[in-house]
Design a protein around this motif. Sequence first.
Motif, PDB file in Angstrom:
ATOM      1  N   ASP A  20       0.843  -1.199   0.000  1.00  0.00           N
ATOM      2  CA  ASP A  20       0.000   0.000   0.000  1.00  0.00           C
ATOM      3  C   ASP A  20       0.882   1.254   0.000  1.00  0.00           C
ATOM      4  O   ASP A  20       1.997   1.230   0.533  1.00  0.00           O
ATOM      5  CB  ASP A  20      -0.896   0.028   1.244  1.00  0.00           C
ATOM      6  CG  ASP A  20      -2.051  -0.958   1.163  1.00  0.00           C
ATOM      7  OD1 ASP A  20      -2.256  -1.543   0.083  1.00  0.00           O
ATOM      8  OD2 ASP A  20      -2.737  -1.145   2.184  1.00  0.00           O
ATOM      9  N   PRO A  21       0.402   2.347  -0.566  1.00  0.00           N
ATOM     10  CA  PRO A  21       1.183   3.586  -0.509  1.00  0.00           C
ATOM     11  C   PRO A  21       1.319   4.075   0.931  1.00  0.00           C
ATOM     12  O   PRO A  21       0.364   4.004   1.717  1.00  0.00           O
ATOM     13  CB  PRO A  21       0.365   4.567  -1.363  1.00  0.00           C
ATOM     14  CG  PRO A  21      -1.024   3.996  -1.395  1.00  0.00           C
ATOM     15  CD  PRO A  21      -0.857   2.518  -1.322  1.00  0.00           C
ATOM     16  N   GLY A  22       2.507   4.533   1.286  1.00  0.00           N
ATOM     17  CA  GLY A  22       2.754   5.017   2.638  1.00  0.00           C
ATOM     18  C   GLY A  22       2.429   6.489   2.762  1.00  0.00           C
ATOM     19  O   GLY A  22       3.261   7.351   2.467  1.00  0.00           O
ATOM     20  N   THR A  23       1.227   6.783   3.187  1.00  0.00           N
ATOM     21  CA  THR A  23       0.780   8.177   3.214  1.00  0.00           C
ATOM     22  C   THR A  23       0.684   8.766   4.609  1.00  0.00           C
ATOM     23  O   THR A  23       0.394   9.948   4.757  1.00  0.00           O
ATOM     24  CB  THR A  23      -0.608   8.294   2.551  1.00  0.00           C
ATOM     25  OG1 THR A  23      -1.535   7.436   3.255  1.00  0.00           O
ATOM     26  CG2 THR A  23      -0.544   7.880   1.091  1.00  0.00           C
ATOM     27  N   ALA A  24       0.924   7.951   5.657  1.00  0.00           N
ATOM     28  CA  ALA A  24       0.731   8.466   7.012  1.00  0.00           C
ATOM     29  C   ALA A  24       1.530   7.666   8.023  1.00  0.00           C
ATOM     30  O   ALA A  24       1.890   6.503   7.794  1.00  0.00           O
ATOM     31  CB  ALA A  24      -0.753   8.442   7.379  1.00  0.00           C
ATOM     32  N   MET A  25       1.806   8.304   9.153  1.00  0.00           N
ATOM     33  CA  MET A  25       2.360   7.652  10.336  1.00  0.00           C
ATOM     34  C   MET A  25       1.256   7.600  11.385  1.00  0.00           C
ATOM     35  O   MET A  25       0.440   8.515  11.488  1.00  0.00           O
ATOM     36  CB  MET A  25       3.557   8.445  10.866  1.00  0.00           C
ATOM     37  CG  MET A  25       4.211   7.851  12.094  1.00  0.00           C
ATOM     38  SD  MET A  25       5.674   8.812  12.641  1.00  0.00           S
ATOM     39  CE  MET A  25       4.862  10.262  13.332  1.00  0.00           C
ATOM     40  N   MET A  26       1.224   6.517  12.172  1.00  0.00           N
ATOM     41  CA  MET A  26       0.182   6.342  13.165  1.00  0.00           C
ATOM     42  C   MET A  26       0.766   6.207  14.560  1.00  0.00           C
ATOM     43  O   MET A  26       1.879   5.721  14.733  1.00  0.00           O
ATOM     44  CB  MET A  26      -0.653   5.082  12.871  1.00  0.00           C
ATOM     45  CG  MET A  26      -1.503   5.154  11.628  1.00  0.00           C
ATOM     46  SD  MET A  26      -0.645   4.583  10.164  1.00  0.00           S
ATOM     47  CE  MET A  26      -2.030   4.371   9.046  1.00  0.00           C
ATOM     48  N   ALA A  27       0.011   6.652  15.552  1.00  0.00           N
ATOM     49  CA  ALA A  27       0.330   6.411  16.956  1.00  0.00           C
ATOM     50  C   ALA A  27      -0.863   5.688  17.578  1.00  0.00           C
ATOM     51  O   ALA A  27      -2.023   6.051  17.325  1.00  0.00           O
ATOM     52  CB  ALA A  27       0.590   7.723  17.692  1.00  0.00           C
ATOM     53  N   VAL A  28      -0.591   4.660  18.365  1.00  0.00           N
ATOM     54  CA  VAL A  28      -1.663   3.889  18.995  1.00  0.00           C
ATOM     55  C   VAL A  28      -2.155   4.627  20.237  1.00  0.00           C
ATOM     56  O   VAL A  28      -1.383   4.909  21.154  1.00  0.00           O
ATOM     57  CB  VAL A  28      -1.173   2.482  19.367  1.00  0.00           C
ATOM     58  CG1 VAL A  28      -2.304   1.703  20.044  1.00  0.00           C
ATOM     59  CG2 VAL A  28      -0.686   1.733  18.134  1.00  0.00           C
ATOM     60  N   LEU A  29      -3.443   4.950  20.255  1.00  0.00           N
ATOM     61  CA  LEU A  29      -4.063   5.578  21.426  1.00  0.00           C
ATOM     62  C   LEU A  29      -4.647   4.527  22.356  1.00  0.00           C
ATOM     63  O   LEU A  29      -4.562   4.651  23.580  1.00  0.00           O
ATOM     64  CB  LEU A  29      -5.160   6.545  20.983  1.00  0.00           C
ATOM     65  CG  LEU A  29      -4.728   7.665  20.032  1.00  0.00           C
ATOM     66  CD1 LEU A  29      -5.923   8.548  19.698  1.00  0.00           C
ATOM     67  CD2 LEU A  29      -3.614   8.490  20.645  1.00  0.00           C
ATOM     68  N   ALA A  30      -5.262   3.506  21.783  1.00  0.00           N
ATOM     69  CA  ALA A  30      -5.849   2.420  22.565  1.00  0.00           C
ATOM     70  C   ALA A  30      -5.836   1.162  21.705  1.00  0.00           C
ATOM     71  O   ALA A  30      -5.932   1.234  20.478  1.00  0.00           O
ATOM     72  CB  ALA A  30      -7.278   2.757  22.975  1.00  0.00           C
ATOM     73  N   GLY A  31      -5.702   0.003  22.354  1.00  0.00           N
ATOM     74  CA  GLY A  31      -5.632  -1.256  21.623  1.00  0.00           C
ATOM     75  C   GLY A  31      -4.199  -1.624  21.295  1.00  0.00           C
ATOM     76  O   GLY A  31      -3.249  -1.054  21.833  1.00  0.00           O
ATOM     77  N   ARG A  32      -4.043  -2.564  20.371  1.00  0.00           N
ATOM     78  CA  ARG A  32      -2.716  -3.010  19.949  1.00  0.00           C
ATOM     79  C   ARG A  32      -2.736  -3.332  18.466  1.00  0.00           C
ATOM     80  O   ARG A  32      -3.777  -3.697  17.909  1.00  0.00           O
ATOM     81  CB  ARG A  32      -2.282  -4.255  20.730  1.00  0.00           C
ATOM     82  CG  ARG A  32      -2.013  -4.020  22.207  1.00  0.00           C
ATOM     83  CD  ARG A  32      -1.549  -5.288  22.885  1.00  0.00           C
ATOM     84  NE  ARG A  32      -2.548  -6.350  22.774  1.00  0.00           N
ATOM     85  CZ  ARG A  32      -2.299  -7.630  23.038  1.00  0.00           C
ATOM     86  NH1 ARG A  32      -1.104  -8.025  23.387  1.00  0.00           N
ATOM     87  NH2 ARG A  32      -3.267  -8.530  22.925  1.00  0.00           N
TER      88      ARG A  32
END
Length: 230
Positions: free
Chosen positions: A45-57
Amino acid sequence: MQDVKGILGEHFMLKHLPPSDLDQLAQMASTRHYKSGEPIFLKGDPGTAMMAVLAGRVRICAYSAEGREVVLNVISPGEVFGEIALIDGGERTADAFAMEPTELLVLTRRDFLPFLARNPEVCIRLLEVMCRRLRWTSEQLEDVNFLDLRSRLAKRLIYLWDHHSEKQGDSKQRGVRIQQHTLAAMIGTSREAVNKQLRSWEVDGMIDVGRGSIVVLDRSRLERIVDDAV
């Protein structure tokens, strides 16, 4: 907006930033929710964003040509992922799945790269994240090639205990919520082999195996297993 700003301000990469910069980031960020087992992105998939986990795993994984899964990492609340494609704009290098109901904070490449250009300290901290991931990957490769199953499993349980253990209900004990097939995919073996070794350690009083969780009762004995192998 204030909640997002507070979350950003607590992250180690961003906590040194002045309120005005946190306000700007909060305006850029969005939140997304995923059901257990839902894909967040897939390899290629195209890499369009960085994510941070707020809740869950989140489970980061790859698959062999035969369909065998290898779990590369488990991302917990407060951690970021997707940073490689964010920087180089290339394709995703692995799959990411929600392991349980999960909430993510999302920063798009289009918005975040100009922000990085104005904040070199954030760039350095992001590089630190990437270096830790590279060291982790190298260590995984060494473990698979040089350690036996018993040592690999002990080492991974210690790591999970240190970084992902949680309080078990009303009990004072802490446990690691992990399925045995996922644990097997982390160390490159079968679920049956993991189950056999875990049951042996349970009989010896080193761990307690519950439904979907493992409690470490004698960490020092697990450490000795790893020490004896290196």
